[in-house]
Design a protein around this motif. Structure first.
Motif, mmCIF file in Angstrom:
data_model
loop_
_atom_site.group_PDB
_atom_site.id
_atom_site.type_symbol
_atom_site.label_atom_id
_atom_site.label_comp_id
_atom_site.label_asym_id
_atom_site.label_seq_id
_atom_site.Cartn_x
_atom_site.Cartn_y
_atom_site.Cartn_z
ATOM 1 N N ASP A 174 0.824 -1.210 0.000
ATOM 2 C CA ASP A 174 0.000 0.000 0.000
ATOM 3 C C ASP A 174 0.860 1.262 0.000
ATOM 4 O O ASP A 174 0.579 2.222 -0.726
ATOM 5 N N LEU A 175 1.909 1.267 0.815
ATOM 6 C CA LEU A 175 2.791 2.429 0.886
ATOM 7 C C LEU A 175 3.508 2.671 -0.442
ATOM 8 O O LEU A 175 3.619 3.814 -0.908
ATOM 9 N N GLY A 196 -1.034 11.684 6.059
ATOM 10 C CA GLY A 196 -1.941 10.824 5.295
ATOM 11 C C GLY A 196 -1.393 9.421 5.128
ATOM 12 O O GLY A 196 -2.126 8.429 5.254
ATOM 13 N N LEU A 197 -0.090 9.307 4.856
ATOM 14 C CA LEU A 197 0.524 7.986 4.678
ATOM 15 C C LEU A 197 0.456 7.167 5.961
ATOM 16 O O LEU A 197 0.167 5.968 5.930
ATOM 17 N N LEU A 198 0.724 7.807 7.088
ATOM 18 C CA LEU A 198 0.667 7.085 8.354
ATOM 19 C C LEU A 198 -0.770 6.715 8.720
ATOM 20 O O LEU A 198 -1.014 5.691 9.363
ATOM 21 N N LEU A 277 -4.889 13.174 -1.510
ATOM 22 C CA LEU A 277 -4.437 12.180 -2.493
ATOM 23 C C LEU A 277 -3.862 10.959 -1.796
ATOM 24 O O LEU A 277 -4.149 9.820 -2.186
ATOM 25 N N SER A 278 -3.065 11.186 -0.759
ATOM 26 C CA SER A 278 -2.483 10.043 -0.039
ATOM 27 C C SER A 278 -3.575 9.205 0.618
ATOM 28 O O SER A 278 -3.511 7.974 0.610
ATOM 29 N N LEU A 279 -4.591 9.860 1.172
ATOM 30 C CA LEU A 279 -5.694 9.124 1.782
ATOM 31 C C LEU A 279 -6.491 8.359 0.742
ATOM 32 O O LEU A 279 -6.847 7.186 0.941
ATOM 33 N N PHE A 280 -6.789 8.991 -0.382
ATOM 34 C CA PHE A 280 -7.618 8.355 -1.412
ATOM 35 C C PHE A 280 -6.927 7.128 -1.993
ATOM 36 O O PHE A 280 -7.513 6.045 -2.049
ATOM 37 N N VAL A 281 -5.686 7.301 -2.414
ATOM 38 C CA VAL A 281 -4.952 6.169 -3.000
ATOM 39 C C VAL A 281 -4.690 5.100 -1.949
ATOM 40 O O VAL A 281 -4.837 3.901 -2.207
#
Length: 362
Positions: A174-175, A196-198, A277-281
């Motif tokens: 995912d990352l 967002g990534l975390l 964007l980080s949350l959506f993807v």
């Protein structure tokens, strides 16, 4: 009951389903292709690091009639560096220029004031050093490492090491995809992106653990029955939580999509893009990995165990013997597996056959 709710109930009871685990090589191939694309994009284009990581200056102007594109041209000509300009709700502008020291930042402030015809004293300047961004990045990496270690330890204790390994691979998957998308689209990486990534790690892990918990319950005393293999039990557990995972993902994606496409795209609030964007993807990738990667991978690893290999041989031998006699291969193992005897075999049982209910057999 709604059509979707009825489908979810039938999936949970094992009456209908899709054989995700049997087609795991297809999902692995798709994931490898996407991951390679993300890595290539990251290697070729790299990440567009924000001013917080590169250092520079941010200028906030009062209300002005100068357009964002014109202000960007003025700032770039005066600074000799790329500039990012965003329109604010107050009618002012936020001008971001990277790679400036204190002296150059003060000089650029006067040039911008003259170019957009506003007093220099009314422009707010904020100088950001690259060391601050390095501290954020280092702490983020440290937090990520600690999180991964704790996740692996918890899953290994609560479930088993195979599930811990599968969950870890799904998180890395995912990352990698999320970071690769950032490189491909060129969105700016800010501290909001790191947040967002975390955030997506916890969401991705939640979906995976829900499936693992059901699988743990369904596979208790699995070697005492000869009706289903481990992969078939895993597939039934996955189908049982499928609608729940889809509903959770859709509900989570809707507000994030609003931030990304409406707030950041249509309304032009570019500062929302870094986190949305980080949350959506990440949310989409997390839902995908929990269904198509984590559980099939656990089944793959578990089937290598000598006990599961022996179980598979017994199950297949029993089905072959029953097929040669024209009988149903289902035995009296419902109490062990928790699988209704009338469940459609297309989910986890023999292909194309439906188990007979206890009432009919009586």
């Amino acid at each position: 009951m709604s059509r979707l709710g009825n489908l979810g109930a039938r999936l949970y009871r094992g009456e209908v389903g899709y054989d995700f685990v049997a087609r795991r090589m297809l999902w692995y191939g798709v994931s490898i292709l996407i991951t390679i694309t993300a890595i290539v994009g990251l290697g070729v284009r790299g990440l567009n690091m924000g001013i917080e990581f590169k250092g520079g200056a941010v200028y906030t102007t009062p209300e002005t009639t100068v357009s964002a594109s014109k202000a960007e041209e003025i700032a770039e000509d005066a600074a000799g560096h790329d500039a990012i300009v965003q329109e604010l709700g107050t009618g002012g502008l936020r001008i971001q220029v990277s790679g400036l020291d204190t002296k150059a930042a003060n000089s650029l402030k006067d040039d911008i004031a003259a170019g957009i015809d506003v007093p220099a004293k009314d422009i707010t300047a904020e100088l950001v050093g690259p060391s601050w961004g390095e501290q954020i990045a280092n702490k983020a990496w440290m937090g990520l490492g600690v999180f991964m270690v704790l996740v692996v330890l918890y899953l290994a204790i609560a479930f088993e090491w195979r599930m811990a390994l599968a969950a870890l691979i799904a998180l890395i998957h995912d990352l990698t995809i999320t970071v690769g998308v950032y490189a491909l689209v060129g969105f700016e990486v800010t501290p909001g992106t790191v947040i967002g990534l975390l955030t997506i790690l916890g969401y991705s892990l939640y979906d995976t653990v829900v499936v693992f918990d059901g699988l743990k319950e369904s596979s208790k005393d699995i070697t005492k029955q000869t009706r289903y293999t481990y992969s078939e039990i895993a597939n039934r557990s996955l189908n049982g939580t499928l609608v729940r995972s889809i509903n959770t993902t859709v509900v989570a994606l809707l507000p994030v999509a609003g931030l990304l496409f409406i707030g950041g795209g249509f309304l032009g609030a570019g500062m929302l893009n870094d986190i949305s964007l980080s949350l959506f993807v990440g949310l989409a990738a997390g839902a995908y990995s929990s269904i198509f990667i984590a559980t099939p991978l656990v089944a793959d690893l578990k089937e290598r165990d000598p006990q599961m290999k022996a179980l598979r041989k017994r199950v297949l031998a029993k089905r072959a013997a029953a097929a040669s006699k024209g009988e149903d291969a289902a035995g009296d193992d419902e109490a062990v597996t928790g699988v209704p005897e009338g469940a459609t075999a297309g989910v986890v049982g023999p292909r194309g056959r439906r188990g007979r209910s206890t009432e009919h057999r009586r």
